[in-house]
Design an enzyme around this catalytic site. Structure first.
Site, PDB file in Angstrom:
ATOM      1  N   ASP A 105       0.839  -1.191   0.000  1.00 41.71           N
ATOM      2  CA  ASP A 105       0.000   0.000   0.000  1.00 41.71           C
ATOM      3  C   ASP A 105       0.876   1.244   0.000  1.00 41.71           C
ATOM      4  O   ASP A 105       2.045   1.202   0.411  1.00 41.71           O
ATOM      5  CB  ASP A 105      -0.908   0.024   1.237  1.00 41.71           C
ATOM      6  CG  ASP A 105      -1.909  -1.124   1.248  1.00 41.71           C
ATOM      7  OD1 ASP A 105      -2.308  -1.564   0.149  1.00 41.71           O
ATOM      8  OD2 ASP A 105      -2.281  -1.572   2.350  1.00 41.71           O
ATOM      9  N   ARG A 106       0.306   2.357  -0.408  1.00 41.90           N
ATOM     10  CA  ARG A 106       1.070   3.607  -0.492  1.00 41.90           C
ATOM     11  C   ARG A 106       1.784   3.939   0.821  1.00 41.90           C
ATOM     12  O   ARG A 106       2.950   4.335   0.827  1.00 41.90           O
ATOM     13  CB  ARG A 106       0.145   4.769  -0.870  1.00 41.90           C
ATOM     14  CG  ARG A 106       0.877   6.107  -1.090  1.00 41.90           C
ATOM     15  CD  ARG A 106      -0.101   7.261  -1.125  1.00 41.90           C
ATOM     16  NE  ARG A 106      -0.682   7.476   0.202  1.00 41.90           N
ATOM     17  CZ  ARG A 106      -1.795   8.195   0.414  1.00 41.90           C
ATOM     18  NH1 ARG A 106      -2.454   8.700  -0.594  1.00 41.90           N
ATOM     19  NH2 ARG A 106      -2.237   8.362   1.653  1.00 41.90           N
TER      20      ARG A 106
END
Length: 354
Positions: free
Chosen positions: A145-146
């Site tokens: 995920d970011r």
């Protein structure tokens, strides 16, 4: 500045590379950066190190020049045939707008006004062509995920990518994560949680009962199994980061989910550093299981994590891909990559002042 803009400005450094050979590369992804940005940064780095930058630039400039001439000719033809306005879309060239949407690089490409359109088109052609030339054989072996930092592996050929993808799907890759959670200190030291994983009726990911695995959901894939092991490393700074064990001990607690969790909102809130061992590879798996256990990850507002803690605002969740181990897809040698501790993990190991 938006999260997308901050991510697009990132450039990978040589110090971020944990391992590299002719087949793959392991890098330490920082928090707040998209996987696609890492891939582009790696491609630029490899291009520069190979010394192909000048030749590639010449090719791209030729492509841009030819594209611009094509637009000029088409606009002249439209004028001769008295068409209403100059043509901007020729033979599907504007399909590169997809790159604009995916990478949000409209500022880089420039304005779409009549005066600047040709410059904008040329830049888009260069960008799209460079993506195809430099990224054609690079693949993300794992995605984060970011806001998740840590180990990412990028393969350099289609064949190696296919072998490593099979290793992931066959669950032959060992992964460990660190997470800084907020909640009541657990009564367990080690626990394995087994549950189902699927979409809610609103489309969000959620934890289901283990007995629901295989059950079909309306307008969504069937519920799948989800298994994660956890061990507590520290509570309020009391503890230390232990070495990753070779195997799990049999005396750990096993929790099989059969009902919704009930969390005491009035319970004491502690800072808990845990190590997670995901046994399956479900979307947001560790974040979901932390939420179920009542120790949501700090900054993970999507799954009930605190946004503000001790007067500080946290815009992203504190989850770190600590290590990745597998059999090298070409040499067959067992390899293990480990990323340095992030600052929040180091701080979590320091005793809180009374």
């Amino acid at each position: 500045m938006s999260a997308s803009s901050r991510s697009s400005l990132f450039s990978l450094c040589r110090s971020d590379i944990l391992f590299e050979d002719q087949w793959l590369m392991a890098v330490n992804k920082p928090q707040g950066v998209y996987c696609e940005t890492i891939l582009l940064s790696v491609s630029r780095m490899l291009d520069d190190s190979d010394g192909h930058g000048n030749g590639l630039t010449c090719v791209l400039l030729c492509v841009s020049f030819c594209g611009s001439l094509l637009i000029l000719w088409k606009n002249w033809w439209d004028w001769r045939t008295r068409r209403s306005s100059p043509t901007r879309y020729v033979y599907g060239l504007d399909s590169v707008n997809l790159v604009d949407l995916l990478l949000k690089r409209e500022v880089l490409f420039g304005s779409k006004t009549d005066d600047m359109y040709m410059v904008s088109l040329g830049k888009r052609i260069i960008w799209t062509w460079s993506l195809w030339v430099k990224n054609g054989s690079l693949h993300l072996a794992n995605r984060l995920d970011r806001d998740t930092s840590g180990v990412m592996v990028i393969t350099k050929s289609h064949q190696v990518a296919a072998k490593l993808m099979k290793a992931f799907s066959d669950r032959k890759v060992t992964k460990t994560y660190l997470a800084l959670c907020i909640g009541a200190a657990p009564t367990w030291e080690k626990i394995t949680i087994k549950s189902g994983h699927g979409r809610s009726k609103f489309g969000a990911w959620r934890v289901y009962a283990a007995s629901d695995v295989g059950r079909a959901l309306p307008n969504a894939p069937a519920i799948k199994d989800m298994v994660t092991s956890f061990e507590v490393l520290s509570v309020n700074g009391q503890g230390n980061v232990k070495e990753v064990p070779e195997s799990r001990k049999a005396d750990e607690t096993v929790l099989v989910v059969e009902e919704r969790s009930v969390i005491d909102s009035n319970a004491r809130q502690d800072e808990i550093l845990v190590r997670a061992f995901p046994r399956s590879g479900r979307t947001h798996q560790i974040r979901l299981h932390c939420q179920y256990l009542g120790i949501s990850i700090r900054g993970d507002v999507k799954y009930e994590g605190v946004h503000e803690w001790k007067g500080k605002i946290y815009d992203g969740h504190e989850l770190h891909a600590e290590s990745l181990s597998f059999e090298h897809p070409v040499t067959g040698v067992d390899v293990s990559f480990r990323a340095p501790l992030p600052s929040w993990a180091v701080q979590a190991l320091q005793p809180s002042p009374h």
